[in-house]
Scaffold this active site. Structure first.
Site, mmCIF file in Angstrom:
data_model
loop_
_atom_site.group_PDB
_atom_site.id
_atom_site.type_symbol
_atom_site.label_atom_id
_atom_site.label_comp_id
_atom_site.label_asym_id
_atom_site.label_seq_id
_atom_site.Cartn_x
_atom_site.Cartn_y
_atom_site.Cartn_z
ATOM 1 C CB CYS A 1 -0.985 0.063 1.397
ATOM 2 S SG CYS A 1 -2.134 -1.385 1.531
ATOM 3 N N GLY B 1 1.515 -0.108 -4.936
ATOM 4 C CA GLY B 1 0.464 -0.815 -5.111
ATOM 5 C C GLY B 1 -0.304 -0.555 -6.382
ATOM 6 C CG ASN C 1 1.576 1.121 4.186
ATOM 7 O OD1 ASN C 1 2.896 1.750 4.236
ATOM 8 N ND2 ASN C 1 1.558 -0.136 3.649
ATOM 9 N N GLY C 2 -0.108 -1.641 5.865
ATOM 10 C CA GLY C 2 0.330 -2.035 6.784
ATOM 11 C C GLY C 2 -0.560 -3.590 6.816
ATOM 12 C CE1 TYR D 1 11.658 -4.545 -6.187
ATOM 13 C CE2 TYR D 1 10.149 -4.959 -4.742
ATOM 14 C CZ TYR D 1 10.513 -5.034 -6.080
ATOM 15 O OH TYR D 1 9.680 -5.193 -6.995
#
Length: 490
Positions: free
Chosen positions: A19, A45, A120-121, A261
């Protein structure tokens, strides 16, 4: 709880951050600003995008599958989102899977007014909490773990919205960076461990929040600071910014894979340039795993900064021995049944005139299942490389992530099943080496890993999970029954 995204490279042979979130308050055109910010976060995303806005009286929402430009490029689409406050979200699916009902921000009308949340998570006890809520009569409209937060807020008995949100978050475990909108303003917060990133910036009178600082660069906002682990920031419509610390302090464990990354290289994460960190990882890799070679070749695009660092440290020339096609997307259609080229060959092609007759060092960010690595090694050999040495800018990925990253189940991770030498044989390289965990820590500006008190969340490498994994334990009736143990849980 994680599912493999259907449009991942090959069979999901990359870890995927799930996300990206962006929010703006006191901005004259908050929704267009948010759409631009989401575009900068598109790499986090690509399955769906959504924006919710507020004009002082009503909340407005628009969501769609696909990329940001597919849902928000037209002026009429953004005209549906008036107001001076907005929050947006780009996603792959982790908990809950695909479908428009799971596209965030999620919105609900609570007794105290509208409530929208972008998350996000991953909440690692969401299934347990959901079962308890359903048992008390709650009705869920999505299968997203984020909706659990809404229900916990709705059922909290505290008088103010901030206190209700704090009350709700004290019941959840796992990772979260949140942007919440209410009729009283915007709230941004990170979990006490700071596993997932969140930063704050300013654009004139507007306060903006984003998963990565690159979104500020693109929107013209000025980066102010990172939201601290366990911090909750409330921004009112009068411009007042209030910082709260409602949770017991804990030793932060930000995700180290953001450096490896996930984040764009032009972002700043944990106070350090992501690009500089990746170059430093490559330098460290060259120190730890040198090899006689003619060329250093990155696996594009994620391997490029580390390959530059490796080349500079080793003195072996850097060259683009693999050329990436930037026009192969998720809608690719094969021209005929007989033209059955692999996903790797559609996306990457060997620079044959450069690599033929050369000893090659391939640099990639990680090895997940190993299938892509195998095909790239074979591609180099077919192009005439005399030796192919594989170097990886992260330690072996041997454990699944439960904090918002799309990871294959552990039994499908190559490093969970094999030591380095069998992995080398599997990908058919002449040699294979990974940067050490201590080397990775040093490269991102930290001391060597403190095994008693790790400075990062590195569970995908070490199995040292920083939180309890309630849902996983419940689903498996204990780690002992797993084919592959989940590792140490702090």
């Amino acid at each position: 709880m994680n599912i493999t995204h259907p449009f991942c490279d090959q069979d999901g042979d990359k870890l995927r951050e799930e996300c990206g979130i962006f929010g703006a308050i006191n901005a004259p055109a908050a929704a267009p600003l948010t759409a631009l910010g989401l575009h900068a976060l598109q790499h986090r995303g690509q399955e769906a995008a959504g924006i919710v806005s507020y004009d002082g009286a009503e909340f407005f929402a628009r969501r769609g599958n696909g990329h940001v430009v597919e849902t928000f490029s037209a002026a009429e689409a953004l005209a549906e989102l008036p107001g001076f406050m907005a929050a947006g979200h780009v996603r792959y699916s982790t908990t809950g899977g695909a479908g428009l009902r799971n596209v965030q921000p999620l919105y609900a009308d609570l007794a105290s007014g509208g409530f929208a949340v972008a998350h996000n998570g991953n909440i690692s006890n969401a299934m347990t909490l959901r079962a308890e809520l359903v048992g008390r009569g709650a009705i869920f409209q999505s299968t997203s773990d984020t909706e659990v937060i809404i229900h916990l807020v709705a059922t909290s008995r505290y008088p103010t919205m901030i206190d209700r949100l704090v009350d709700a978050l004290r019941l959840v475990e796992g990772a979260y960076s949140l942007i919440v909108m209410t009729p009283e303003g915007m709230i941004a917060c990170r979990d006490p461990l700071g596993i997932r990133p969140l930063s704050m910036g300013r654009l004139g009178d507007a306060v903006v929040f984003a998963s990565e600082t690159v979104a500020f660069d693109v929107t013209g906002a000025e980066f102010e600071r990172h939201v601290e682990p366990g911090e909750m920031i409330h921004v009112g419509f009068d411009g007042k910014v209030e910082s709260l610390r409602p949770f017991l302090p804990r030793r932060p464990r930000p995700c180290i894979f953001e450096h490896v990354y996930f984040s764009r290289p032009d972002s700043i994460y944990d106070g350090r340039s992501v690009y500089a960190a990746r170059k430093a990882i490559g330098e460290q890799l060259a120190i730890e795993a040198p090899v006689e070679a003619d060329l250093v070749v990155p696996v594009p695009d994620s391997g490029v900064p580390a390959a530059i660092g490796y080349a500079q440290q080793s003195g072996v020339p850097f060259e683009l021995g693999i050329i990436r096609s930037h026009y192969v997307g998720r809608t690719f259609i094969q021209p005929s049944d007989s033209a059955r080229h692999s996903g790797v060959k559609r996306k990457h092609n060997a620079n044959r005139g450069l690599v033929a007759g050369k000893r090659i060092v391939l640099i990639d960010d990680s090895i997940v299942r190993g299938t892509t690595s195998l095909q790239i090694v074979e591609m180099m050999r077919e192009a005439g490389a005399t030796e192919v040495h594989f170097r990886v800018a992260s330690p072996p990925t041997a454990h699944s992530c439960y904090y918002g990253v799309d990871t294959p189940e552990r039994s499908k991770l190559l490093a969970a099943r094999m030591d380095v030498e069998p992995m080398r044989e599997f990908i058919k390289a002449d040699s294979l080496a990974f940067v050490s965990i201590d080397g990775l820590y040093r490269a991102v500006g930290a001391a060597a890993r403190d095994n008693a008190a790790p400075q990062f969340c590195d569970a995908c490498f070490t199995g040292d999970y920083p939180t309890a994994l309630t849902d996983l334990s419940a689903a498996t009736d204990g780690a002992a029954q797993l084919s592959f143990p989940v590792g140490k849980v702090a």
